[in-house]
Design a protein around this motif. Structure first.
Motif, short mmCIF file in Angstrom:
data_model
loop_
_atom_site.label_atom_id
_atom_site.label_comp_id
_atom_site.label_asym_id
_atom_site.label_seq_id
_atom_site.Cartn_x
_atom_site.Cartn_y
_atom_site.Cartn_z
N MET A 90 7.02 2.23 -12.74
CA MET A 90 7.56 3.44 -12.12
C MET A 90 6.41 4.42 -11.97
O MET A 90 5.58 4.56 -12.88
CB MET A 90 8.64 4.05 -13.02
N ILE A 91 6.38 5.11 -10.83
CA ILE A 91 5.41 6.20 -10.66
C ILE A 91 6.19 7.50 -10.73
O ILE A 91 7.22 7.65 -10.08
CB ILE A 91 4.67 6.08 -9.32
N VAL A 92 5.70 8.43 -11.54
CA VAL A 92 6.36 9.73 -11.71
C VAL A 92 5.39 10.82 -11.28
O VAL A 92 4.25 10.84 -11.71
CB VAL A 92 6.79 9.95 -13.17
N PHE A 93 5.86 11.71 -10.43
CA PHE A 93 5.13 12.93 -10.04
C PHE A 93 5.91 14.11 -10.59
O PHE A 93 7.14 14.12 -10.58
CB PHE A 93 5.05 13.05 -8.52
N TYR A 94 5.19 15.13 -11.07
CA TYR A 94 5.91 16.29 -11.59
C TYR A 94 5.07 17.54 -11.45
O TYR A 94 3.83 17.46 -11.31
CB TYR A 94 6.36 16.08 -13.03
N ALA A 95 5.73 18.68 -11.45
CA ALA A 95 5.03 19.96 -11.34
C ALA A 95 5.82 21.02 -12.10
O ALA A 95 7.06 21.02 -12.07
CB ALA A 95 4.88 20.36 -9.88
N HIS A 145 1.44 6.41 -13.60
CA HIS A 145 1.92 5.09 -13.23
C HIS A 145 2.31 4.39 -14.53
O HIS A 145 1.44 3.94 -15.28
CB HIS A 145 0.80 4.34 -12.49
N PHE A 146 3.59 4.33 -14.82
CA PHE A 146 4.08 3.64 -16.01
C PHE A 146 4.19 2.15 -15.68
O PHE A 146 4.96 1.77 -14.79
CB PHE A 146 5.46 4.19 -16.42
N LYS A 147 3.42 1.34 -16.37
CA LYS A 147 3.35 -0.09 -16.08
C LYS A 147 3.86 -0.90 -17.26
O LYS A 147 3.98 -0.39 -18.37
CB LYS A 147 1.89 -0.49 -15.80
N LYS B 49 3.29 -7.75 14.34
CA LYS B 49 4.14 -8.77 13.72
C LYS B 49 3.57 -9.30 12.40
O LYS B 49 4.02 -10.36 11.93
CB LYS B 49 4.35 -9.95 14.68
N GLY B 50 2.61 -8.63 11.80
CA GLY B 50 2.03 -9.12 10.55
C GLY B 50 2.39 -8.23 9.38
O GLY B 50 2.39 -7.01 9.49
N LEU B 51 2.72 -8.84 8.23
CA LEU B 51 3.02 -8.10 7.01
C LEU B 51 2.08 -8.53 5.90
O LEU B 51 1.65 -9.70 5.87
CB LEU B 51 4.45 -8.39 6.53
N ALA B 52 1.80 -7.62 5.00
CA ALA B 52 1.06 -7.98 3.79
C ALA B 52 1.71 -7.29 2.62
O ALA B 52 2.26 -6.19 2.76
CB ALA B 52 -0.40 -7.56 3.91
N GLU B 53 1.67 -7.93 1.46
CA GLU B 53 2.15 -7.30 0.24
C GLU B 53 0.99 -6.51 -0.37
O GLU B 53 -0.13 -7.01 -0.47
CB GLU B 53 2.63 -8.35 -0.76
N ARG B 54 1.25 -5.30 -0.76
CA ARG B 54 0.27 -4.47 -1.46
C ARG B 54 0.82 -4.10 -2.83
O ARG B 54 2.01 -4.20 -3.08
CB ARG B 54 -0.02 -3.17 -0.70
N GLN B 55 -0.09 -3.63 -3.70
CA GLN B 55 0.33 -3.19 -5.04
C GLN B 55 -0.34 -1.89 -5.37
O GLN B 55 -1.52 -1.70 -5.07
CB GLN B 55 -0.11 -4.19 -6.10
N PHE B 56 0.37 -0.99 -6.04
CA PHE B 56 -0.25 0.19 -6.63
C PHE B 56 -1.20 -0.30 -7.74
O PHE B 56 -0.88 -1.22 -8.49
CB PHE B 56 0.79 1.09 -7.30
N LYS B 57 -2.36 0.33 -7.84
CA LYS B 57 -3.28 0.05 -8.93
C LYS B 57 -3.68 1.37 -9.56
O LYS B 57 -3.93 2.35 -8.85
CB LYS B 57 -4.53 -0.67 -8.42
N SER B 58 -3.76 1.38 -10.88
CA SER B 58 -4.11 2.61 -11.58
C SER B 58 -4.94 2.29 -12.80
O SER B 58 -4.95 1.15 -13.29
CB SER B 58 -2.85 3.37 -12.00
#
Lengths: 180, 181
Positions: A90-95, A145-147, B49-58
């Protein structure tokens, strides 16, 4: 129903009703239009290999001012968002607009989660106002970003604390969650 | 495999194995369920007509480190940074707790891009702290956001860097979140 890797047709073979149902009907039902929840403003995320789940962003806002003199993260009437369906993250934004009654003392806020995985508020992703004149406020934003969360329903809430000996005040408090 | 615009059936025609494979099998392999491989992934259009899966990274580094550099630089523990596959854009969120040794100077944390693309860190998208009373070395945590456009599609690395305009800046609780598009 579940997704099946599409069959490879062989020339002159018979295409049966069972094959149609499995490889065309059931697969189409696993696509985004097939899994549409019946309302707008949803997005789709992967919740398992070859599996889509629909999600929506949720938010809560409280304008009123609340205060604390305590030196640990605590609840102060929210805001919070409940019943958040989560696959793994889950991604959390806050202010929050924050101030302290004393010169050079801190006001802090952070986010905690409760659910199949509990996560306490931490300074790691907290927001801090410090070193300002007494009662001068700033509205400050943060995110995290809660992973690695276990799948299930969650509550996300903002918590608050004071450091320095004064009274920390908090207003215009907003939280936005993006479940994945 | 690529997406093929579905043909229009004509009564009495035979659908061959080759047509099925091109129009049904290969087209389905371009749809979201076929591309859904990573928990929390989302889908972006990569072209017609093209799709890709992406991911958040942190990534989050709590360790506090200092610099006196007046141009953007790495700290002893570089970053945080993440490498992701992007198209031509990405949204980056960054946050950092900043503490300055002087109240008349500023500290800033920004992001640089490397890999398929090259973009230097800039004040334009930095989070900045300035003018804080330095008695007891006060800390404030701030965030910023930027949408990088015009990237070269491919593997791109996003890394936080830091600078001051005088004095010493200490940076901790450093966090970056990238949403590749």
């Amino acid at each position: 129903m579940a997704w099946s890797a599409p069959m490879t047709a062989i020339a002159l073979s018979t295409f049966s009703a069972a094959e149609y149902n499995r490889y065309i009907r059931d697969n189409l039902l696993e696509t985004a239009p097939g899994r549409w929840p019946g309302a707008a403003s949803y997005y789709y995320t992967t919740y398992k290999t070859n599996g889509l789940a629909y999600r929506t962003m949720q938010e809560s806002f409280i304008a009123t001012t609340t205060s604390t003199t305590l030196h640990t993260y605590q609840d102060l009437t929210g805001p919070s968002v409940t019943s958040i369906p989560v696959g793994s993250a889950m991604i959390v934004f806050y202010a929050v607009r924050m101030s302290n009654s004393l010169l050079d003392c801190q006001a802090r806020a952070s986010v905690a989660l409760t659910g199949p995985t509990n996560v306490s508020s931490r300074d790691d992703w907290g927001i801090v106002v410090d070193g300002r004149s007494a009662t001068q406020s700033e509205r400050v934003g943060g995110f995290h970003h809660f992973k690695g969360l276990k799948a299930g329903n969650y509550t996300a809430k903002i918590q608050y604390y004071e450091l320095g000996g004064g009274t920390a005040s908090f207003s215009d408090r907003q939280i936005v969650v993006m479940p994945l | 495999m690529t997406w093929t615009t579905p043909f229009t059936a004509i009564s009495g025609d035979t659908v061959t194995a080759a047509v099925f494979n091109a129009q049904v099998r290969d087209t389905m392999l371009e749809m979201e369920p076929a591309k859904a491989q990573n928990l929390g992934g989302y889908f972006v259009a990569t072209g017609s007509k093209g799709l890709a899966e992406r991911q958040f990274k942190s990534y989050l580094i709590n360790r506090g480190e200092s610099t006196t550099s007046t141009s953007y630089t790495d700290l002893t523990v570089k970053g945080p940074g993440v490498t992701v596959t992007t198209g031509t854009s990405a949204i980056v969120f960054l946050a950092c707790r900043i503490e300055m040794s002087t109240s008349t100077n500023l500290g800033a944390a920004s992001v640089t891009v490397s890999g398929a693309s090259s973009v230097s860190a800039s004040d334009d998208w930095a989070c900045v702290l300035e003018g804080v009373d330095t008695a007891s070395l006060h800390q404030n945590r701030r965030m910023s956001v930027h949408r990088f456009t015009g990237l070269t599609a491919g593997s791109n690395g996003f890394t936080m860097q830091y600078r001051v305009d005088g004095g010493t800046g200490n940076f901790q609780n450093r966090e970056i979140l990238v949403m590749p598009l």
